[in-house]
Structure formats: C-alpha cells, structure tokens
Design a protein around this motif. Sequence first.
Motif, mmCIF file in Angstrom:
data_model
loop_
_atom_site.group_PDB
_atom_site.id
_atom_site.type_symbol
_atom_site.label_atom_id
_atom_site.label_comp_id
_atom_site.label_asym_id
_atom_site.label_seq_id
_atom_site.Cartn_x
_atom_site.Cartn_y
_atom_site.Cartn_z
ATOM 1 N N SER A 107 0.812 -1.226 0.000
ATOM 2 C CA SER A 107 0.000 0.000 0.000
ATOM 3 C C SER A 107 0.842 1.273 0.000
ATOM 4 O O SER A 107 0.425 2.277 -0.554
ATOM 5 C CB SER A 107 -0.978 -0.005 1.165
ATOM 6 N N TRP A 108 2.063 1.220 0.550
ATOM 7 C CA TRP A 108 2.868 2.452 0.532
ATOM 8 C C TRP A 108 3.248 2.839 -0.890
ATOM 9 O O TRP A 108 3.320 4.009 -1.224
ATOM 10 C CB TRP A 108 4.117 2.320 1.419
ATOM 11 N N LEU A 109 3.428 1.838 -1.756
ATOM 12 C CA LEU A 109 3.818 2.133 -3.138
ATOM 13 C C LEU A 109 2.696 2.796 -3.925
ATOM 14 O O LEU A 109 2.929 3.505 -4.885
ATOM 15 C CB LEU A 109 4.224 0.830 -3.831
ATOM 16 N N ARG A 110 1.463 2.550 -3.508
ATOM 17 C CA ARG A 110 0.369 3.183 -4.252
ATOM 18 C C ARG A 110 -0.224 4.375 -3.514
ATOM 19 O O ARG A 110 -1.210 4.957 -3.946
ATOM 20 C CB ARG A 110 -0.708 2.156 -4.590
ATOM 21 N N SER A 111 0.406 4.737 -2.390
ATOM 22 C CA SER A 111 -0.103 5.881 -1.634
ATOM 23 C C SER A 111 0.177 7.178 -2.392
ATOM 24 O O SER A 111 1.107 7.259 -3.184
ATOM 25 C CB SER A 111 0.564 5.944 -0.260
ATOM 26 N N LYS A 112 -0.655 8.178 -2.127
ATOM 27 C CA LYS A 112 -0.470 9.493 -2.777
ATOM 28 C C LYS A 112 0.895 10.062 -2.424
ATOM 29 O O LYS A 112 1.566 10.648 -3.262
ATOM 30 C CB LYS A 112 -1.563 10.456 -2.313
ATOM 31 N N TRP A 113 1.317 9.857 -1.172
ATOM 32 C CA TRP A 113 2.614 10.368 -0.731
ATOM 33 C C TRP A 113 3.721 9.854 -1.609
ATOM 34 O O TRP A 113 4.573 10.611 -2.058
ATOM 35 C CB TRP A 113 2.889 9.939 0.716
ATOM 36 N N PHE A 114 3.745 8.556 -1.828
ATOM 37 C CA PHE A 114 4.819 7.985 -2.618
ATOM 38 C C PHE A 114 4.708 8.430 -4.076
ATOM 39 O O PHE A 114 5.697 8.826 -4.690
ATOM 40 C CB PHE A 114 4.843 6.457 -2.523
ATOM 41 N N ARG A 115 3.499 8.391 -4.615
ATOM 42 C CA ARG A 115 3.331 8.732 -6.031
ATOM 43 C C ARG A 115 3.751 10.172 -6.321
ATOM 44 O O ARG A 115 4.496 10.430 -7.258
ATOM 45 C CB ARG A 115 1.877 8.506 -6.466
ATOM 46 N N TYR A 116 3.290 11.107 -5.506
ATOM 47 C CA TYR A 116 3.653 12.510 -5.747
ATOM 48 C C TYR A 116 5.095 12.778 -5.338
ATOM 49 O O TYR A 116 5.798 13.560 -5.982
ATOM 50 C CB TYR A 116 2.665 13.454 -5.055
ATOM 51 N N GLY A 117 5.533 12.097 -4.282
ATOM 52 C CA GLY A 117 6.925 12.239 -3.852
ATOM 53 C C GLY A 117 7.870 11.777 -4.958
ATOM 54 O O GLY A 117 8.857 12.440 -5.266
ATOM 55 N N PHE A 118 7.535 10.666 -5.585
ATOM 56 C CA PHE A 118 8.384 10.140 -6.649
ATOM 57 C C PHE A 118 8.365 11.074 -7.860
ATOM 58 O O PHE A 118 9.384 11.271 -8.524
ATOM 59 C CB PHE A 118 7.937 8.720 -7.036
ATOM 60 N N LEU A 119 7.203 11.655 -8.123
ATOM 61 C CA LEU A 119 7.094 12.616 -9.231
ATOM 62 C C LEU A 119 8.023 13.802 -8.981
ATOM 63 O O LEU A 119 8.779 14.212 -9.872
ATOM 64 C CB LEU A 119 5.638 13.091 -9.380
ATOM 65 N N VAL A 120 8.010 14.334 -7.776
ATOM 66 C CA VAL A 120 8.858 15.482 -7.430
ATOM 67 C C VAL A 120 10.335 15.090 -7.538
ATOM 68 O O VAL A 120 11.136 15.792 -8.143
ATOM 69 C CB VAL A 120 8.526 16.007 -6.013
ATOM 70 N N CYS A 172 -5.564 -5.098 -12.304
ATOM 71 C CA CYS A 172 -5.373 -3.737 -11.769
ATOM 72 C C CYS A 172 -4.098 -3.638 -10.927
ATOM 73 O O CYS A 172 -4.005 -4.246 -9.863
ATOM 74 C CB CYS A 172 -6.568 -3.305 -10.941
ATOM 75 N N PRO A 173 -3.087 -2.877 -11.415
ATOM 76 C CA PRO A 173 -1.820 -2.826 -10.682
ATOM 77 C C PRO A 173 -1.936 -2.096 -9.349
ATOM 78 O O PRO A 173 -1.101 -2.279 -8.471
ATOM 79 C CB PRO A 173 -0.884 -2.080 -11.641
ATOM 80 N N ALA A 174 -2.958 -1.251 -9.218
ATOM 81 C CA ALA A 174 -3.086 -0.477 -7.982
ATOM 82 C C ALA A 174 -4.004 -1.171 -6.973
ATOM 83 O O ALA A 174 -4.223 -0.646 -5.883
ATOM 84 C CB ALA A 174 -3.608 0.918 -8.299
ATOM 85 N N SER A 175 -4.524 -2.324 -7.339
ATOM 86 C CA SER A 175 -5.441 -3.089 -6.471
ATOM 87 C C SER A 175 -6.586 -2.231 -5.936
ATOM 88 O O SER A 175 -6.844 -2.205 -4.738
ATOM 89 C CB SER A 175 -4.688 -3.688 -5.274
ATOM 90 N N VAL A 176 -7.237 -1.515 -6.826
ATOM 91 C CA VAL A 176 -8.324 -0.639 -6.356
ATOM 92 C C VAL A 176 -9.708 -1.168 -6.746
ATOM 93 O O VAL A 176 -10.713 -0.516 -6.498
ATOM 94 C CB VAL A 176 -8.163 0.808 -6.878
ATOM 95 N N ILE A 177 -9.740 -2.368 -7.372
ATOM 96 C CA ILE A 177 -11.040 -2.904 -7.784
ATOM 97 C C ILE A 177 -11.489 -4.013 -6.827
ATOM 98 O O ILE A 177 -10.694 -4.881 -6.470
ATOM 99 C CB ILE A 177 -10.985 -3.464 -9.227
ATOM 100 N N THR A 178 -12.734 -3.950 -6.409
ATOM 101 C CA THR A 178 -13.287 -5.053 -5.610
ATOM 102 C C THR A 178 -14.556 -5.546 -6.305
ATOM 103 O O THR A 178 -15.244 -4.775 -6.974
ATOM 104 C CB THR A 178 -13.664 -4.604 -4.177
ATOM 105 N N ILE A 179 -14.825 -6.830 -6.146
ATOM 106 C CA ILE A 179 -16.046 -7.392 -6.725
ATOM 107 C C ILE A 179 -17.033 -7.576 -5.567
ATOM 108 O O ILE A 179 -16.708 -8.217 -4.569
ATOM 109 C CB ILE A 179 -15.766 -8.747 -7.408
ATOM 110 N N THR A 180 -18.197 -6.996 -5.703
ATOM 111 C CA THR A 180 -19.169 -7.082 -4.605
ATOM 112 C C THR A 180 -20.530 -7.551 -5.125
ATOM 113 O O THR A 180 -20.753 -7.588 -6.345
ATOM 114 C CB THR A 180 -19.404 -5.714 -3.924
ATOM 115 N N GLU A 181 -21.375 -7.889 -4.198
ATOM 116 C CA GLU A 181 -22.749 -8.260 -4.548
ATOM 117 C C GLU A 181 -23.467 -7.005 -5.039
ATOM 118 O O GLU A 181 -23.279 -5.929 -4.490
ATOM 119 C CB GLU A 181 -23.491 -8.793 -3.316
ATOM 120 N N ARG A 182 -24.273 -7.150 -6.046
ATOM 121 C CA ARG A 182 -25.082 -6.009 -6.494
ATOM 122 C C ARG A 182 -26.178 -5.738 -5.462
ATOM 123 O O ARG A 182 -26.762 -6.679 -4.954
ATOM 124 C CB ARG A 182 -25.790 -6.368 -7.799
ATOM 125 N N LYS A 183 -26.418 -4.476 -5.234
ATOM 126 C CA LYS A 183 -27.542 -4.154 -4.352
ATOM 127 C C LYS A 183 -28.808 -4.151 -5.197
ATOM 128 O O LYS A 183 -28.805 -3.682 -6.332
ATOM 129 C CB LYS A 183 -27.355 -2.757 -3.738
#
Lengths: 195, 65
Positions: free
Chosen positions: A79-92, B52-63
Amino acid sequence: MKQKKHWYDYLWIVTATYLILGFFNILFAWIGILCFIIPILFALIGGNKHYCNHYCGRGQLLERLGNGLRLSSHRSIPSWLRSKWFRYGFLVFFMTMFFNMLFSTYLVFSNVHGLREIITLFWTFKVPWEWTNTSMVSPWIAQFSFGFYSLMLTSTLLGLITMALYKPRSWCVYCPMGTMTQSICQLRHKTTSSR
Amino acid sequence: MAKKIALISEECVACGSCLKACPLQAISIFKGSHAIIDATKCVGCGKCQRVCPASVITITERKES
Ligand code: SF4
Ligand code: SF4
Ligand code: SF4
C-alpha cells in the motif's frame, strides 16, 4: 469475447526498439522526449489519459512481459507504493533529477566541464558508455543523450523489477508521467466544472 | 442481471490496464481522472480486478434496486 487489435497495440515494439538503439548510438535517446511531450499534450489539450490508456509502449511492454512471458508474480502492490505520498513524492524526485540532468547539459553547453560518457543507473551507479560515436554533434547534445537515456533505462529497470514482484503494470502506479497527466486532467476537470 | 459487480475506489491511477481486460467493454476512463464501470454491462467476472496494478477494484454483490 476478445477485443479487436488496433495498430497502437503494437507500440511496445517501438519502446523495445528505442531501448536497444541506445546501446548502438546514444544519440537515439533524444527520440524519448516524445514519451514526455505526447502524454502532456493529451492531458493539456484533450484533458485525457489516452496516452496511458492506449498508446504507451512501456505499459504494453510490461504487460506483455508480465502476462505473455509470465514473468510477473501477480502479487498485490504494497500500500505504501500506491499511496499518494509515494506517487507525488516520486514525481517530485523524478522531476528534480530531470532538471538536474538539464543543468549538467547546460554546464557542458557553456564549457564548464567536458562531455561525460557515462550512464547513471538508479541515480547512483555509473556505467561507462564510451563505445558510441558522438563526434558528429556538439558535446551538449551528446550529454543530454547520456542523461536522458540514464533516466529512461533506470525507469525501465524499476518497471521491470515491480513487474516481476507485483502485477505487470505496477510501474504505472508510480510512473511520473502517469501521475502528472492524471493530476493535470483532475485539475482541468475541477476548474472547468466549478465554472 | 448478474449478481456481482466491480467497484473502483478513488485511488484509481487511471492507467487503463483494466480497459483491455474487460471482456464486455464495461470500463472507461472518466476524463483522465479515474476508471468508471457501466453497471448495465458489468457481470462481475473479476478479470479487471486481476490486472489492476493499484489493487483498487473489488467485486461485490449487487444491491437490489
Ligand atoms: S503510467 Fe507511465 S508507463 Fe504506464 S501507461 Fe502511463 S505513461 Fe505509460
Ligand atoms: S468485473 Fe468483469 S465485466 Fe465487470 S468490469 Fe470487470 S472485467 Fe468487466
Ligand atoms: S487498472 Fe486499476 S488503477 Fe488502472 S485504471 Fe483500471 S481501476 Fe484504475
């Protein structure tokens, strides 16, 4: 249902060729500026990330190596690698090093010091790179090539490492161009929707 | 209508890896900012979640609506 292939789905070949050409003649590094200009133009003019979403050869290359050649472990990114802190920090950090490289080019341009034929990996390790002939251009043009290619090679290596450790396109999570274009789009969107 | 659906959190980096993974073209990138799911198309198969490389997707039950 498989999605239709487009011409731009093969841009990974361009990226791979670019990296190889740098081994033959460092001056090819200049072409890489397109990977900076095109995504910014898409974001500034179009307000979109079409470059990342369709045209970026690097993203495609990582996907091919990770999925096609099964070089990726497909683990979740920490999660630290995808945190806003790391992403913007790396950009800077990345932009600071970019301007630092431009300054070195300027120093060669103004004859403060001579051409240094080295590639710097991970901003630390210096690799002698003297086999390419750059005598046909001014030293500063060659110096920029060395500096720019160092950045391109370093970021590719970082991309390959996180591709192997996590999901194939993990680099895209902290890629400075991706972060920058996303923020440009979000800022544009905010300013136009609040009007 | 399918029972499950993909949900994308705000931390999406808008990279577009999920676009190509979705067999139903249910995903689009909204103004270069984040990915959005067309709820009428998504069947909750989870293919987007896997890439998804950022692991931001979840699969959930539809309401039920
Ligand atoms: S985030 Fe970077 S590497 Fe990924 S698609 Fe965008 S520009 Fe390419
Ligand atoms: S869960 Fe399946 S159908 Fe729904 S958006 Fe993801 S890939 Fe597409
Ligand atoms: S793959 Fe994940 S981070 Fe990338 S656009 Fe899709 S939901 Fe967002």
